[in-house]
Scaffold this motif. Sequence first.
Motif, PDB file in Angstrom:
ATOM      1  N   PRO A  61      42.391  47.235  41.095  1.00 30.83           N
ATOM      2  CA  PRO A  61      41.136  47.231  40.340  1.00 30.83           C
ATOM      3  C   PRO A  61      40.797  45.816  39.883  1.00 30.83           C
ATOM      4  O   PRO A  61      41.640  44.927  39.882  1.00 30.83           O
ATOM      5  N   GLU A  62      39.532  45.619  39.506  1.00 34.75           N
ATOM      6  CA  GLU A  62      39.119  44.274  39.122  1.00 34.75           C
ATOM      7  C   GLU A  62      39.544  43.918  37.710  1.00 34.75           C
ATOM      8  O   GLU A  62      39.602  42.749  37.358  1.00 34.75           O
ATOM      9  N   HIS A  63      39.798  44.951  36.881  1.00 41.51           N
ATOM     10  CA  HIS A  63      40.226  44.670  35.514  1.00 41.51           C
ATOM     11  C   HIS A  63      41.436  45.507  35.205  1.00 41.51           C
ATOM     12  O   HIS A  63      41.529  46.653  35.608  1.00 41.51           O
ATOM     13  N   SER A  64      42.345  44.939  34.447  1.00 34.86           N
ATOM     14  CA  SER A  64      43.499  45.713  34.016  1.00 34.86           C
ATOM     15  C   SER A  64      44.020  45.055  32.756  1.00 34.86           C
ATOM     16  O   SER A  64      44.021  43.840  32.653  1.00 34.86           O
ATOM     17  N   ASP A  65      44.441  45.839  31.787  1.00 39.55           N
ATOM     18  CA  ASP A  65      44.909  45.217  30.549  1.00 39.55           C
ATOM     19  C   ASP A  65      46.230  44.487  30.763  1.00 39.55           C
ATOM     20  O   ASP A  65      46.405  43.362  30.340  1.00 39.55           O
ATOM     21  N   VAL A  94      47.426  49.828  32.918  1.00 39.49           N
ATOM     22  CA  VAL A  94      48.551  49.062  33.450  1.00 39.49           C
ATOM     23  C   VAL A  94      48.471  49.054  34.966  1.00 39.49           C
ATOM     24  O   VAL A  94      48.186  50.077  35.578  1.00 39.49           O
ATOM     25  N   LEU A  95      48.733  47.884  35.545  1.00 41.04           N
ATOM     26  CA  LEU A  95      48.762  47.775  37.006  1.00 41.04           C
ATOM     27  C   LEU A  95      50.102  47.183  37.399  1.00 41.04           C
ATOM     28  O   LEU A  95      50.515  46.168  36.844  1.00 41.04           O
ATOM     29  N   PHE A 238      49.264  51.518  40.992  1.00 47.16           N
ATOM     30  CA  PHE A 238      50.152  50.717  41.816  1.00 47.16           C
ATOM     31  C   PHE A 238      49.352  49.956  42.843  1.00 47.16           C
ATOM     32  O   PHE A 238      48.346  50.445  43.343  1.00 47.16           O
ATOM     33  N   CYS A 239      49.835  48.791  43.203  1.00 44.72           N
ATOM     34  CA  CYS A 239      49.140  48.021  44.229  1.00 44.72           C
ATOM     35  C   CYS A 239      50.195  47.335  45.092  1.00 44.72           C
ATOM     36  O   CYS A 239      51.173  46.789  44.582  1.00 44.72           O
ATOM     37  N   GLN A 240      49.967  47.361  46.408  1.00 47.14           N
ATOM     38  CA  GLN A 240      50.895  46.657  47.284  1.00 47.14           C
ATOM     39  C   GLN A 240      50.294  45.314  47.620  1.00 47.14           C
ATOM     40  O   GLN A 240      49.304  45.238  48.345  1.00 47.14           O
ATOM     41  N   GLY A 241      50.843  44.276  47.072  1.00 44.89           N
ATOM     42  CA  GLY A 241      50.286  42.956  47.332  1.00 44.89           C
ATOM     43  C   GLY A 241      51.168  41.908  46.708  1.00 44.89           C
ATOM     44  O   GLY A 241      52.136  42.214  46.020  1.00 44.89           O
ATOM     45  N   GLU A 242      50.802  40.662  46.943  1.00 44.42           N
ATOM     46  CA  GLU A 242      51.612  39.565  46.434  1.00 44.42           C
ATOM     47  C   GLU A 242      50.773  38.730  45.481  1.00 44.42           C
ATOM     48  O   GLU A 242      49.604  38.466  45.739  1.00 44.42           O
ATOM     49  N   PRO A 281      40.871  39.191  42.748  1.00 47.17           N
ATOM     50  CA  PRO A 281      41.184  38.640  41.430  1.00 47.17           C
ATOM     51  C   PRO A 281      41.177  39.746  40.385  1.00 47.17           C
ATOM     52  O   PRO A 281      40.195  40.458  40.229  1.00 47.17           O
ATOM     53  N   VAL A 282      42.275  39.940  39.714  1.00 44.27           N
ATOM     54  CA  VAL A 282      42.393  40.980  38.695  1.00 44.27           C
ATOM     55  C   VAL A 282      42.324  40.309  37.332  1.00 44.27           C
ATOM     56  O   VAL A 282      43.176  39.490  36.998  1.00 44.27           O
ATOM     57  N   GLU A 283      41.316  40.677  36.573  1.00 44.95           N
ATOM     58  CA  GLU A 283      41.186  40.109  35.231  1.00 44.95           C
ATOM     59  C   GLU A 283      42.153  40.842  34.319  1.00 44.95           C
ATOM     60  O   GLU A 283      42.171  42.070  34.296  1.00 44.95           O
ATOM     61  N   CYS A 284      42.953  40.122  33.565  1.00 41.84           N
ATOM     62  CA  CYS A 284      43.965  40.812  32.779  1.00 41.84           C
ATOM     63  C   CYS A 284      44.140  40.135  31.432  1.00 41.84           C
ATOM     64  O   CYS A 284      43.711  39.011  31.211  1.00 41.84           O
TER      65      CYS A 284
END
Lengths: 486, 251
Positions: A61-65, A94-95, A238-242, A281-284
């Motif tokens: 997702p684009e945003h996650s706390d 949470v991501l 969950f996300c599969q990535g680096e 880009p995940v804003e956190c």
Amino acid sequence: MLRTVLQLGLARNLLIRGVGTRRGGSTQDWDGQVSEIKKKIQSVLPGGSWNPLHDSNHLPPEHSDVVIVGGGVLGLSVAYWLKKLEKQRGAIRVLVVERDHTYSQASTGLSVGGIRQQFSLPENIQLSLFSVNFLRNINEYLAVVDAPPLDLQFNPSGYLLLASEKGAAAMENNVKVQRQEGAKVCLMSPEQLQKKFPWINTEGVALASYGMEDEGWFDPWCLLQGLRRKVQSMGVLFCQGEVTRFVSSSNTMKTVSGGEVTMKRIHEVHVKMNNSLEYQPVECAIVINAAGAWSGQIAELAGIGKGPPGTLQGTKLPVEPRKRYVYLWHCPQGPGLETPFVADTSGAYFRREGLGNNYLGGCSPTEEEEPDPGNLEVDHDFFQNKVWPCLAQRVPAFETLKVRSAWAGYYDYNTFDQNGVVGPHPLVVNMYFATGFSGHGLQQAPAVGRAVAEMVLEGHFQTINMNPFLFSRFYLGEKIQEQNII
Amino acid sequence: MAAPRAFLRLVAPIWNGSTRSIHGLSGEMAPEGNQRKRTLLQLLTDCFRDVEALREYLLQKQLSNVHQKNRSFTHIEEQYGPYIGGAFFILKQGGAVKFQDKEWIRPDGRGRFPLEFLKFQAVPVEAVDASGCAINYQGLDNLLSMKELQSLSLKRCPHVDDWCLSHLHPLANSLQELLLAGCPQVSERGLACLHHLQNLRRLDISDLPSVANPGLTQILMEEMLPNCEVLGVDWAQSLKLELEEQPRDTA
């Protein structure tokens, strides 16, 4: 009639010109526009190439706390406790970002799976005691509706640590601290040892400490899957990535004595998909570094350690991957069902595996013999030259054994003092660490997860005081050395 | 909202070749076939948050019921001593208690039991029969202060598991008989830590569904506890079955 058509045509031209001038760039190229419109209509019709709804299911997702880098047992434990201790249901998003969903190199799955309370630091003992409580009641903590209960396959056989003359006084001291904290450990003399475990050769052993209860080994993969299942049911994504980049902002302030301090805050985490250049880009608000053996790389991405050496900016996270081998062998006349997890004076260890006289074991190499952590290839000569002689000396039955298989895994080794790093970084204010446990991360994961969640949610540690484990000890030089490292 | 369960059906990785059988898949991995046979209740739970929350609440209530049954009666223990406290606990659960040189005290069908044992303050408890009771790890704490306990029967207790067996080591000096027949959660890993009980003379490990290999386990237990009589697999029964099959083969 021609006149009316021409008039209409002119009127249309006027309209188009009018629209064009409103936009600020008049186009007299009517033919070009018509052909463009025709192309667009053709692509929208079925069979064309226009795809207005991009498929982004694989992207985070684009945003996650909170973004947790690393989906091993520590990362999932932090995710679980964040969701468990949040004040309102669904308050925190949470991501969890995990690079490899098969966990082929993750320390959790490759671990031998032991849990003990025989440490020298009181904090380590408390962490282990809480974790054992968690494991005992795992089907209450990780209960999911409609899912079968977890079978951790826990063997409560205890740990047996042997000490030579040199280490006997330290061992006695340690056992006193352990008993004070509530661990059920007893000391044994060589005679008692020989009587209880007749297969042992007590030559060179001055003292032994034996855990009667709450110690043993279990299946780490089951704990990992149980945590995953529960954490997904609580709404963690969950996300599969680096993680490839942190976008942060800095704020320079002056201290009382006139020196300058630069505080950083991470705003975005760039998560790159595997086998592609695509990234999201995940804003956190908060980043948790639970990347295990690769925590050092993640810390470098955040700019930790980039500064003149000797300053706080220049203090790197001293966690690096160290390769450890585990060997599985068969010995038909070996020790019986009551065999605990034996850790010899030489550093070699072994434990039983199953009912068929199979044993797992290994040895931590000395600093000079450290293998290259670039790959997970097994060195069988290490067993022949370093592990087998020690084992055969301690357990004579092991002189005839046959190695069945072996594997290698990483320790997220803290080169400073071999104890974990927990809590926020003093300068990168929203990066929290939960890593560096150097081989005892699995057994302390539930308690450490709770400590980090308390730090994130409340701002201080509530149940177990983990202040000695903060990052600032690397700059201040305050080592909390753990003596009982296997 | 419950996140999509797409990642639950992961296969255990195959990097460590033959040891895969050791770190094998635990029971919680449901095979694909089960996915289709979901009940109406499961479908409702997946679709509606309210149903899921209600079922979670009911599950937690079930667990807290077991906790409630295993609470200690600290006021009785303080007033009358550990033996009476433990005996009261067992009787409340539905088990039976035998004090030294006295008769067995059992609750009747309605759960009531005579209170005359409150006078036996200095008399140690000799035997406890907790068959079928909902005793668990915390409940066992009440029994551990009975230092002269000789016989303990935990037959068919649904919450007695490997952790409980490892918790029994304080009774090593006195315990002579331990009956574990029919406990669904006891496996060979818990039985391995019974070697602390060196005074054990009689151990019943028959009919344990979680023990993978009952015959081999019995042999290993007999090796581990040489002075103990281990009752487990009924060898005579399996021999009789073989004899019955033989004439059929030759005929």
